[in-house]
Design a protein around this motif. Structure first.
Motif, PDB file in Angstrom:
ATOM      1  N   UNK A  88       0.900  -1.087  -0.132  1.00  0.00           N
ATOM      2  CA  UNK A  88      -0.113   0.058  -0.054  1.00  0.00           C
ATOM      3  C   UNK A  88       0.972   1.094   0.052  1.00  0.00           C
ATOM      4  N   UNK A  89       0.739   2.138  -1.038  1.00  0.00           N
ATOM      5  CA  UNK A  89       1.621   3.156  -1.142  1.00  0.00           C
ATOM      6  C   UNK A  89       1.069   4.255  -0.039  1.00  0.00           C
ATOM      7  N   UNK A  90       1.986   5.189   0.269  1.00  0.00           N
ATOM      8  CA  UNK A  90       1.515   6.342   1.042  1.00  0.00           C
ATOM      9  C   UNK A  90       0.743   7.337   0.630  1.00  0.00           C
ATOM     10  N   UNK A  91       0.669   7.116  -0.784  1.00  0.00           N
ATOM     11  CA  UNK A  91      -0.367   8.159  -1.470  1.00  0.00           C
ATOM     12  C   UNK A  91      -1.843   7.703  -1.564  1.00  0.00           C
ATOM     13  N   UNK A  92      -2.317   6.244  -1.231  1.00  0.00           N
ATOM     14  CA  UNK A  92      -3.427   5.833  -1.593  1.00  0.00           C
ATOM     15  C   UNK A  92      -4.407   6.666  -0.792  1.00  0.00           C
ATOM     16  N   UNK A  93      -4.453   6.861   0.354  1.00  0.00           N
ATOM     17  CA  UNK A  93      -5.407   7.764   1.291  1.00  0.00           C
ATOM     18  C   UNK A  93      -5.703   9.320   0.769  1.00  0.00           C
ATOM     19  N   UNK A  94      -4.639   9.941  -0.121  1.00  0.00           N
ATOM     20  CA  UNK A  94      -5.173  11.070  -0.735  1.00  0.00           C
ATOM     21  C   UNK A  94      -6.149  11.002  -1.748  1.00  0.00           C
ATOM     22  N   UNK A  95      -7.344  11.238  -1.190  1.00  0.00           N
ATOM     23  CA  UNK A  95      -8.598  10.758  -2.071  1.00  0.00           C
ATOM     24  C   UNK A  95      -8.713  11.888  -2.754  1.00  0.00           C
ATOM     25  N   UNK A  96      -8.982  11.706  -4.198  1.00  0.00           N
ATOM     26  CA  UNK A  96      -9.246  12.827  -5.119  1.00  0.00           C
ATOM     27  C   UNK A  96      -8.254  13.774  -5.322  1.00  0.00           C
ATOM     28  N   UNK A  97      -7.078  13.470  -5.094  1.00  0.00           N
ATOM     29  CA  UNK A  97      -6.035  14.415  -5.444  1.00  0.00           C
ATOM     30  C   UNK A  97      -4.921  14.052  -6.398  1.00  0.00           C
ATOM     31  N   UNK A  98      -5.437  13.409  -7.342  1.00  0.00           N
ATOM     32  CA  UNK A  98      -4.615  12.789  -8.510  1.00  0.00           C
ATOM     33  C   UNK A  98      -3.527  13.789  -8.904  1.00  0.00           C
ATOM     34  N   UNK A  99      -3.960  15.039  -9.477  1.00  0.00           N
ATOM     35  CA  UNK A  99      -3.032  15.874 -10.107  1.00  0.00           C
ATOM     36  C   UNK A  99      -1.883  16.194  -8.921  1.00  0.00           C
TER      37      UNK A  99
END
Length: 376
Positions: free
Chosen positions: A1-12
């Motif tokens: 599981x990446x550290x980025x996975x829970x940044x919901x809706x913040x793709x850019x």
């Protein structure tokens, strides 16, 4: 599981920060994360900090990533306050830490939550560290808006703008991460207005849902001056109780720790210096309780704004999606009973109350003034 996975809706945002990790030449020593409440500003900063320390760019499973996630990494510091402001003495301590070489990782990272709460003196102390950074130091400031941070500080930071996460993605996170029923998750996500933490609370805590429904019932009950005062008292009482739920346990634990460190028992003679430490602790605890209460009131005002927004939407373009779909019957009643102009006046009174509270007005008086604006 990446550290980025829970940044919901913040793709850019994730993509741009990953590009920095992959291209060290693009790295800078000061960042400013901004976005609406609940968008994940500090989570994004922590994810970025973990990725900077991680050999694999934020794998989420290595020792560095785990330590950052658990707030135990010696080279990642979180600057926060339970009070109304972050003072200069606090910032100076972290400025000294920023000058140290990393002990375990590759960077000395300092994350300032609520950078808009820095006093002018504190911001000036921070400015010197940002203007003359140590080779391996990285400052990450978090605030609701760029304009909330002193101009001389923000002008030296690279901006990172987060958006309000979509309802569908918040609901998906609650369902997949927390095992919440998808229908309940979507309702909570909509009611939270993009605030991930509040969405989880509403989805998992029946008492929180009941408190919210009680608040949303107030606008239709305000029909006289007496009911205005009662509604204001209800909001203030609810906020005080919610603050106490958090503050009481912390106050008790901190007092016990202070007594233990000084070897003081309830009936024992107190050594010289203890009274001063106790007074300082009491003042800090009072500031924390005041902030918690004001934050709780602001949460109520945001709920009331959303209710009035739904009423306007129903009056102007009926049949659309509502933020507060679970109280759609009350929204329909208000839409029929109020004129569009009076609904907008109610919105103005809420906005005015929020501004008054930001200017340190007495909460009870500000709330009473707001509720009188709800009279037709």
């Amino acid at each position: 599981m990446s550290v980025w996975d829970e940044l919901v809706g913040q793709g850019p945002v994730v993509e741009s920060l990953r590009d920095v990790i992959d291209n060290p030449a693009a790295m800078t020593h000061a960042w400013l994360f901004t976005g609406p409440p609940g968008s994940g500003r500090s989570n994004a900063a922590k994810a970025f900090a973990a990725a900077l320390q991680c050999r694999d760019g934020g794998c989420g499973t290595c020792q560095s990533c785990s330590m950052v996630a658990g707030s135990t990494h010696p080279d990642v510091s979180l600057v926060r306050t339970d009070g109304l402001s972050i003072g200069v003495d606090t910032v100076r301590d972290y400025v000294r830490r920023a000058a140290l070489a990393p002990a375990l990782g590759r960077w000395q990272v300092l994350i300032v939550e609520d950078a808009d709460r820095l006093t002018d003196q504190a911001a000036n102390a921070l400015l010197k560290s940002i203007e003359e950074p140590a080779r391996a130091s990285v400052w990450m400031l978090c605030a609701t808006a760029v304009d909330d941070v002193m101009v001389t500080v923000r002008s030296r930071c690279r901006p990172v703008l987060l958006r309000t996460p979509p309802v569908s993605e918040i609901a998906g996170l609650l369902a997949s991460r927390d095992g919440i029923d998808p229908v309940a998750a979507r309702a909570a996500a909509a009611a939270s207005q993009g605030h991930i933490g509040r969405a989880k609370l509403l989805a998992s805590d029946p008492a929180a849902r009941e408190r919210r429904r009680a608040i949303l019932a107030l606008p239709l009950r305000v029909t006289s001056l007496g009911s205005c005062l009662a509604a204001a008292q209800a909001i203030a009482g609810e906020a005080t109780a919610r603050a106490a739920n958090v503050a009481d346990a912390k106050d008790e634990a901190e007092l016990a720790n202070l007594k233990e460190s000084w070897g003081v028992e309830d009936r024992s003679r107190r050594p010289a210096g203890f009274a001063g430490e106790l007074s300082s602790l009491t003042k800090d605890q009072d500031r924390r309780r005041k902030r918690l209460t004001r934050d709780a009131i602001d949460g109520v005002l945001i709920d009331l704004l959303a209710f009035c927004r739904d009423v306007v939407a129903e009056q102007v373009a009926p049949g659309g999606d509502l933020v507060n779909a679970d109280v759609s019957a009350d929204v329909a009643v208000a839409a029929r009973s109020w004129s569009t102009e009076s609904t907008l006046r109610r919105i103005d009174s809420i906005v005015e109350c929020r501004r008054a509270l930001e200017a340190n007005a007495a909460p009870q008086l500000a709330l009473e003034r707001m509720m009188t604006g709800f009279l037709a």
